[in-house]
Enzyme design. Structure first.
Site, PDB file in Angstrom:
ATOM      1  N   THR B 161       0.872  -1.194   0.000  1.00  0.00           N
ATOM      2  CA  THR B 161       0.000   0.000   0.000  1.00  0.00           C
ATOM      3  C   THR B 161       0.907   1.241   0.000  1.00  0.00           C
ATOM      4  O   THR B 161       1.320   1.694  -1.046  1.00  0.00           O
ATOM      5  CB  THR B 161      -0.979  -0.002   1.193  1.00  0.00           C
ATOM      6  N   LYS B 187       4.085  -6.855   3.981  1.00  0.00           N
ATOM      7  CA  LYS B 187       3.834  -5.460   3.632  1.00  0.00           C
ATOM      8  C   LYS B 187       3.506  -4.735   4.931  1.00  0.00           C
ATOM      9  O   LYS B 187       3.026  -5.318   5.901  1.00  0.00           O
ATOM     10  CB  LYS B 187       2.711  -5.308   2.615  1.00  0.00           C
ATOM     11  N   THR B 198      -0.498  -2.579  10.574  1.00  0.00           N
ATOM     12  CA  THR B 198      -1.142  -2.867   9.276  1.00  0.00           C
ATOM     13  C   THR B 198      -0.104  -3.594   8.521  1.00  0.00           C
ATOM     14  O   THR B 198       0.642  -3.034   7.730  1.00  0.00           O
ATOM     15  CB  THR B 198      -1.493  -1.673   8.416  1.00  0.00           C
ATOM     16  N   GLU B 279       6.770   4.822   7.722  1.00  0.00           N
ATOM     17  CA  GLU B 279       6.431   6.017   6.938  1.00  0.00           C
ATOM     18  C   GLU B 279       7.331   7.193   7.316  1.00  0.00           C
ATOM     19  O   GLU B 279       7.354   7.633   8.451  1.00  0.00           O
ATOM     20  CB  GLU B 279       4.946   6.341   7.109  1.00  0.00           C
ATOM     21  N   SER B 407      -7.101  11.170   0.910  1.00  0.00           N
ATOM     22  CA  SER B 407      -7.758  11.993  -0.108  1.00  0.00           C
ATOM     23  C   SER B 407      -7.012  11.922  -1.437  1.00  0.00           C
ATOM     24  O   SER B 407      -6.083  11.166  -1.602  1.00  0.00           O
ATOM     25  CB  SER B 407      -7.851  13.425   0.391  1.00  0.00           C
TER      26      SER B 407
END
Lengths: 407, 407
Positions: B161, B187, B198, B279, B407
């Site tokens: 992702t 992942k 996640t 991240e 978004s």
């Protein structure tokens, strides 16, 4: 004062604080760490002043905090003093830290003619560096010479570290015996989380209040105000709240509901101001959880939401990402049932019955998120436990401030 | 694959994964959410395959997770399948979410000639939006038609992702009965925290392994690998680890120490890769706590350090801010004594006896912080409890990714 711009969430102006009879204040630039600004405040409190306090629960709390904790409950007859410096927290400074506190409290006691047991100190700023207490001691005579009843706003400025605005609040209460005044100041913007925050709070009232009752009252109100705010889940080694009731008004407020309510209101006001100055904050966010199995569970859920980096970044991005709220409830550890959960952003019902609400339109959520003050409401659907906590968003500003704060 | 640049902490290249006899893989672009990339993987596992799994403990976990949990421990004789999609997590999608899982597992069962009880699915991506399972079902025949033993690297790509690199690892083990191979993919880069993240992890081996023993083994190893990593303290609703032992090598590895050690090593490797793709991460950080009153206390301290935003931002700023480590130990809730604590950054002794170490020079700490792989060592000084966890720093990149991900 701060090198960062004033928080967009700051109140328009510092409130006009009343004189609190029996309390005097002075500030000075002692050069503890900062140049070109005041960094020490001194408060002198009249004989008969009750002092109550609450403190960080950190197991690595500072020498000043430990010293204050020892002194709470002491004899009120002789008056008291509070000395606060910014720029250096004197935390994790070993034996030398205790010696600094001892020297400072002894010096203040001598200058003001008080027992050392009635001198409270706080230090805020960098951890682990020796406090240059000699710079403060050298200024004590000057400080004592400028004590005045009107110095509280200046005191609010002297205790700032990364704060972008000075924080103050005041309330008046009409009691059967007459009017009493409460005025408080606070500092804090980072490392804010229960219990409590790098947060210093000093509140003064000219009411008379029984010292033991005052201590119970402050602890109770603290649990639903300062202990319900979080900026980054980090807890300081130095958090201190002191409340001094001078009694100089001659009006006894012990147990008076109107006084207790006004104090609650003032403490909540100051707590919200701390969140509004959260490092990098652009959103002030209230998290209301109801329908939990217990109040404790509700608080666990609320804090899980308030401290979730994914929620806080979504808020920064004005993204109505209610899926992350579901995630935070699920991970909190408190009881929850996915299919009984409902979520509201302000008045907008977003999710219910384990899925997005049929009436929900993404545009409504997105429009609501543009507000600077937000309310996230969660009904767990299991019982009657509730809790409300306050936080802010997590932005590039937080990273900028904290990745280069020390150097 | 990702719109973000490859993590600076990524391994040089994806490892060459061996064929795992008894396991075949296929991937396809089904357009679940992403365009122009594969987003579905299918694995077919030979009759006799033992399947073990560990899953998120979130109370709002997804329909697919609940379905997998029900199926663990089922009959191995008939073989099994694993179907994974990226782009949509099918989490918090109410009754419709369960129906999607039911339709998908029924379709896979029909296409591959398996009992539905042996079809495992996972979904990762946005929460709260209905899974367009028809798009996946429409591709199942094509998927089944392209199953091949060599498709595992492509599978690693299909499940990404916000990952910036595909994650794989392999180990070979020589057992008395012959050689066996293990290969795994993973992942995950955000919402990473116990238990678990996640994070999707699929591991395949051609060893034979008793299914109940395999389940115990995976749970044990998971506790010291994937459950010891945290990127942002947030826990996903969808975390899944499945291990399939096909037995096609004919070599029984049940209880073989060499196999267990190799599996531990492989799972740790994959877990570290997830952190290395945290991240926005620019630092890979190992937190080693020893001397705690218990292993549980050591873990509490280690996770408090690993999840502290103030520590993670200091790491991003290459600031040897050991005061924040003191803060995190103090706030964790586990037993600590400020004056018994010692802290090391790599080989540099920073603090001991409640203060900065006499030998410590700020330049040494600052120089060490420039490394991309860091070790923070804390000795609590109270007992013999220890724990090691892994995390990354908190940077502007994390904010950028998460303030506009949806978004």
């Amino acid at each position: 004062m701060s090198k960062y711009p004033r928080s967009p969430l700051a109140p328009d102006e510092f409130p006009a604080l009343p004189v609190i009879a029996g309390a005097e204040f002075a500030t000075i630039a002692a050069g503890v760490r900062y140049a070109g600004r005041t960094d020490v405040m001194l408060a002198r409190l009249a004989p008969g002043t009750s002092v109550a306090g609450v403190f960080t629960t950190s197991k690595t709390r500072s020498a000043a905090v430990l010293d204050c904790q020892d002194k709470i409950g002491g004899d009120a007859d002789s008056g008291a003093a509070i000395l606060v410096n910014s720029g250096n927290s004197n935390a994790f400074t070993g034996r030398a830290g205790f010696e600094s506190v001892s020297r400072l409290t002894a010096s203040v006691a001598e200058v003001l003619g008080l027992p050392q047991t009635r001198v409270f100190t706080s230090s805020t700023g960098v951890i682990g560096e020796p406090l240059p207490d000699d710079r403060i001691s050298a200024k004590l005579s000057d400080l004592a010479g400028t004590l005045s009843e009107g110095g509280l706003e200046d005191a609010a400025k002297a205790i700032m570290t990364t704060d972008t605005f000075a924080k103050g609040a005041t309330r008046e209460v009409d009691l059967p015996g007459g009017k009493v005044r409460i005025a408080g100041i606070a500092k804090g913007s980072g490392m804010i989380a229960p219990d409590m925050a790098t947060m210093l709070v000093y509140i003064f009232t000219d009411a008379r209040y029984d010292q033991a009752a005052l201590q119970r009252l402050v602890s109770t109100i603290n649990a639903r105000t300062f202990n319900c705010i979080t900026v980054d889940s980090d807890t300081s080694t130095s958090d201190t709240l002191l409340l001094a009731a001078t009694g100089a008004s001659g009006v006894d407020a012990t147990g008076a509901e109107a006084f207790d309510a006004a104090l609650n209101d003032l403490m909540l006001d100051l707590a919200h101001q701390v969140v509004r100055d959260g490092e990098g904050a652009t959103k002030f966010v209230e998290i209301r959880v109801e329908g939990a199995a217990s109040d404790a569970d509700a608080r666990t859920h609320a804090m899980s939401i308030a401290n979730s980096p994914l929620i806080k970044t979504a808020l920064a991005g004005e993204d109505p990402n209610w899926g992350r709220v579901v995630m935070a409830v699920g991970k909190s550890g408190a009881a929850a049932d996915r299919d009984k959960l409902s979520i509201r952003f302000g008045g907008v019902l977003v999710a219910e019955n384990g899925w997005v609400a049929p009436s929900y339109r993404e545009e409504d959520g997105a429009a609501y998120m543009k507000n600077s003050d937000l309310v996230i409401g969660v009904d767990i659907g299991l019982g009657s436990g509730s809790a409300t906590v306050w936080t802010c968003d997590l932005t590039h500003g937080y990273i900028s401030i904290n990745a280069d704060y020390r150097s």
